[in-house]
Design an enzyme around this catalytic site. Structure first.
Site, PDB file in Angstrom:
ATOM      1  CB  CYS A 190       1.128   1.513   4.714  1.00  0.00           C
ATOM      2  SG  CYS A 190      -0.473   0.682   4.871  1.00  0.00           S
ATOM      3  CG  ASN A 240     -14.382   9.191  -3.802  1.00  0.00           C
ATOM      4  OD1 ASN A 240     -15.349   9.912  -3.595  1.00  0.00           O
ATOM      5  ND2 ASN A 240     -13.546   9.412  -4.788  1.00  0.00           N
ATOM      6  CB  CYS A 297      -0.911  -0.001   1.231  1.00  0.00           C
ATOM      7  SG  CYS A 297      -1.857   1.534   1.430  1.00  0.00           S
ATOM      8  CD  GLN A 339      -8.635  11.623  -4.448  1.00  0.00           C
ATOM      9  OE1 GLN A 339      -8.020  12.144  -5.381  1.00  0.00           O
ATOM     10  NE2 GLN A 339      -9.516  10.661  -4.651  1.00  0.00           N
ATOM     11  CG  HIS A 346      -4.046  -1.062   5.006  1.00  0.00           C
ATOM     12  ND1 HIS A 346      -3.700  -0.372   3.858  1.00  0.00           N
ATOM     13  CD2 HIS A 346      -4.829  -2.099   4.597  1.00  0.00           C
ATOM     14  CE1 HIS A 346      -4.236  -0.960   2.806  1.00  0.00           C
ATOM     15  NE2 HIS A 346      -4.935  -2.008   3.225  1.00  0.00           N
ATOM     16  CG  HIS A 376      -7.108   7.689   0.683  1.00  0.00           C
ATOM     17  ND1 HIS A 376      -7.555   6.396   0.482  1.00  0.00           N
ATOM     18  CD2 HIS A 376      -7.164   8.291  -0.536  1.00  0.00           C
ATOM     19  CE1 HIS A 376      -7.855   6.221  -0.798  1.00  0.00           C
ATOM     20  NE2 HIS A 376      -7.638   7.356  -1.437  1.00  0.00           N
ATOM     21  CG  HIS A 416      -4.100   3.645   4.089  1.00  0.00           C
ATOM     22  ND1 HIS A 416      -3.145   2.912   4.753  1.00  0.00           N
ATOM     23  CD2 HIS A 416      -4.253   4.784   4.809  1.00  0.00           C
ATOM     24  CE1 HIS A 416      -2.734   3.571   5.816  1.00  0.00           C
ATOM     25  NE2 HIS A 416      -3.400   4.723   5.868  1.00  0.00           N
TER      26      HIS A 416
END
Length: 379
Positions: free
Chosen positions: A78, A182, A75, A197, A142, A195, A193
């Site tokens: 990570c 998303n 990933c 934007q 994660h 996250h 993971h």
């Protein structure tokens, strides 16, 4: 929250945001070097004007080759730890990290020169897609989810959103800053993971433009603030209110489009994250994860656990709408639009002919029922 800037191997900016407890325990953070041998990021995004709708369409062909669902031990979000290849984040541990996207739809210096018109025809203006795209990693874990982050971490994320909103808004040519998450494979997520934007657009987006038009007409006709009137009316009716705090209210809009949709709106007319005061951030750090957890339990309350999906947690989009940088900042305010594409366990809401073809929405349930099920999902 403390903020520490750094640079990645290819020159992209990266920022570490530490929880107060972390900052106290480690003192001044010394960012480790990014040891990867990375080529300079090449972006070829352009924007073409759709004369039929009055909207800009971004063409980002270089994103076809972006990373897609790597295994957990590869990933790129990570931390970089012994025994695994270096990731986008050189540190062995972090709280919240924000960095420039390696595959951005918008960039400060696109690696492309385009003529001002497609085919030399003034009917179709075009220009480089000058903007900025950033990735926000909510945690180094994660397998975590935003809904279950501790309150201290949520506050750090809010501080990071405020920091980036202020800095991106000050960049030349930026007209709107949009933080979003998303979540879920059904949404099209390419990295699992936890996250989000942040997009810094060189134009005011279509949905925001529509809202400004409606708000402007409402003010001309009534002399009042449209979003304030909506908020006041939803709180007065109460039938669609999910969470009613001192400074924020979450409700299902009266004309909700999605199988599950909720808006989280501040009582005070603040344009963006940077304008929130400490009390508003503190309550938001409690109410927002609560709303996300209710969404996770939404389909369990009536239909039973969702055992048919590859991921039992429902997919969602959490979009934080902020006032544009320059246009109509007095006509709108910061607010969350949270929605899921899932209409039942293992079943998605597809945008078919009416929705996709002509933008005429047809929904399969009532907003009042959605709100009741979200209230029932309290725990």
């Amino acid at each position: 929250m403390t903020r520490t800037p750094a640079r990645m191997a290819d020159g992209r900016e990266l920022f570490y945001f530490d929880d107060p407890a972390t900052a106290e325990s480690i003192g001044e953070r010394v960012p480790p070097a990014d040891t990867r041998d990375l080529p300079t990021v090449q972006t070829g995004s352009t924007m073409r004007y759709d004369v039929l709708t009055g909207e800009w369409v971004t063409v980002a062909a270089h994103r076809m080759d972006r990373t897609f669902l790597p295994p957990a031990d590869h990933c790129p979000l990570c931390p970089t730890r012994p025994g695994r290849e270096p990731s986008e984040i050189p540190a062995a541990e972090y709280d919240v990290v924000v960095f420039e996207n390696r595959f951005p739809s918008f960039a400060r210096s696109p690696s492309v020169e385009v003529p001002p018109e497609v085919d030399g025809n003034p009917l179709w203006p075009q220009r480089p897609a000058v903007g900025r795209c950033e990735v926000v990693c909510f945690t180094s874990d994660h397998d975590a989810a935003f809904a279950h982050l501790p309150t201290e971490r949520v506050l750090t994320v809010l501080d990071a959103w405020a920091d980036r909103t202020a800095e991106l808004s000050a960049m030349p040519g930026i007209e709107q800053v949009f933080p979003f998450e998303n979540r879920g494979l059904e949404i099209g997520v390419t990295l699992q993971h936890p996250h989000g934007q942040i997009y810094a657009y060189p134009f005011v987006t279509p949905r925001t433009s529509q809202l400004l038009t409606q708000a402007s007409e409402h003010r001309r006709r009534t002399g009042r603030d449209l979003l304030q009137d909506v908020l006041d009316s939803e709180r007065a009716a109460g039938t669609r209110v999910v969470l009613d705090g001192t400074r924020w209210t979450a409700f299902v809009p009266a004309a909700a489009r999605w199988p599950v949709e909720a808006h989280l709106v501040p009582h005070r007319a603040v344009p963006d994250f940077a304008a929130l005061d400490d009390e508003e951030r503190a309550e938001l750090a409690e109410l927002y994860p609560d709303l996300l957890r209710r969404l996770e339990r939404f389909f369990d309350t009536a239909d039973g656990p969702d055992t048919l999906s590859v991921d039992p947690r429902p997919p969602y989009i959490a979009g934080w709408h902020q006032a544009p940088v320059r246009t109509g900042r007095d006509l709108t305010r910061l607010h969350l639009q949270l929605f899921s594409l899932r209409r039942a366990p293992g079943k998605l809401k597809y945008l078919a002919g009416s929705e996709s073809g002509v933008g005429a929405w047809i929904v399969d349930t009532t907003p009042e029922r959605i709100a009741q099920r979200l209230r029932d999902a309290a725990r």
